[in-house]
Design a protein around this motif. Structure first.
Motif, PDB file in Angstrom:
ATOM      1  N   ALA A  71     -60.971 -27.680 -28.024  1.00 33.53           N
ATOM      2  CA  ALA A  71     -60.127 -27.002 -29.016  1.00 33.53           C
ATOM      3  C   ALA A  71     -58.729 -27.602 -29.075  1.00 33.53           C
ATOM      4  O   ALA A  71     -58.083 -27.580 -30.121  1.00 33.53           O
ATOM      5  CB  ALA A  71     -60.040 -25.510 -28.691  1.00 33.53           C
ATOM      6  N   ARG A  72     -58.276 -28.165 -27.983  1.00 37.06           N
ATOM      7  CA  ARG A  72     -56.944 -28.758 -27.947  1.00 37.06           C
ATOM      8  C   ARG A  72     -56.963 -30.254 -28.293  1.00 37.06           C
ATOM      9  O   ARG A  72     -55.958 -30.938 -28.184  1.00 37.06           O
ATOM     10  CB  ARG A  72     -56.313 -28.523 -26.591  1.00 37.06           C
ATOM     11  N   GLY A  73     -58.136 -30.742 -28.735  1.00 35.39           N
ATOM     12  CA  GLY A  73     -58.218 -32.102 -29.248  1.00 35.39           C
ATOM     13  C   GLY A  73     -58.521 -33.167 -28.214  1.00 35.39           C
ATOM     14  O   GLY A  73     -58.407 -34.355 -28.504  1.00 35.39           O
ATOM     15  N   TYR A  74     -58.909 -32.762 -27.021  1.00 36.01           N
ATOM     16  CA  TYR A  74     -59.271 -33.714 -25.985  1.00 36.01           C
ATOM     17  C   TYR A  74     -60.793 -33.826 -25.913  1.00 36.01           C
ATOM     18  O   TYR A  74     -61.512 -33.091 -26.579  1.00 36.01           O
ATOM     19  CB  TYR A  74     -58.738 -33.261 -24.616  1.00 36.01           C
ATOM     20  N   THR A  75     -61.260 -34.726 -25.073  1.00 33.60           N
ATOM     21  CA  THR A  75     -62.688 -34.825 -24.811  1.00 33.60           C
ATOM     22  C   THR A  75     -62.929 -34.462 -23.348  1.00 33.60           C
ATOM     23  O   THR A  75     -61.996 -34.454 -22.531  1.00 33.60           O
ATOM     24  CB  THR A  75     -63.220 -36.253 -25.056  1.00 33.60           C
ATOM     25  N   ILE A  76     -64.172 -34.195 -23.030  1.00 32.08           N
ATOM     26  CA  ILE A  76     -64.530 -33.915 -21.639  1.00 32.08           C
ATOM     27  C   ILE A  76     -64.242 -35.153 -20.799  1.00 32.08           C
ATOM     28  O   ILE A  76     -63.812 -35.053 -19.654  1.00 32.08           O
ATOM     29  CB  ILE A  76     -66.011 -33.484 -21.537  1.00 32.08           C
TER      30      ILE A  76
END
Length: 105
Positions: A71-76
């Motif tokens: 949701a904050r625009g990062y990836t795992i």
């Protein structure tokens, strides 16, 4: 009887509720409201873990952390990279070290 929740739930919860013979109302959140609810859900899941301290609550925490990351625009992968970098620089928590005090000269 109507129970009001107003909380973020997993994607399949509405169909599970309906399969049990009940009905529910839902809403799709805006991106801003979703972030706010993800943060609230993190608090909720952490409190549940503190109470029960079982692997199911840890799994719930991990799932909502994954949701927060995305949701904050990062990836795992971003999360794992940052975790690994911090572990390499500062260590993990395996040694169970309790810092008691630091004396400055």
């Amino acid at each position: 009887m109507v129970k009001t929740y107003n909380k973020l739930v997993r994607d399949r919860i509405p169909e599970i509720i309906e399969a049990s013979g009940k009905s529910c109302s839902t809403e799709i959140l805006s991106a801003e409201d979703y972030l706010r609810m993800v943060d609230a859900k993190l608090d909720e899941e952490l409190a549940e873990y503190h109470k029960d301290q079982n692997i199911e609550e840890l799994a719930d925490l991990l799932e909502i952390i994954r949701a927060a990351v995305i949701a904050r625009g990062y990836t795992i992968e971003d999360l794992e990279r940052v975790r690994a970098e911090k572990a390499a620089k500062r260590g993990g928590f395996e040694k169970r070290i309790l810092l008691k005090e630091v004396v400055e000269e």
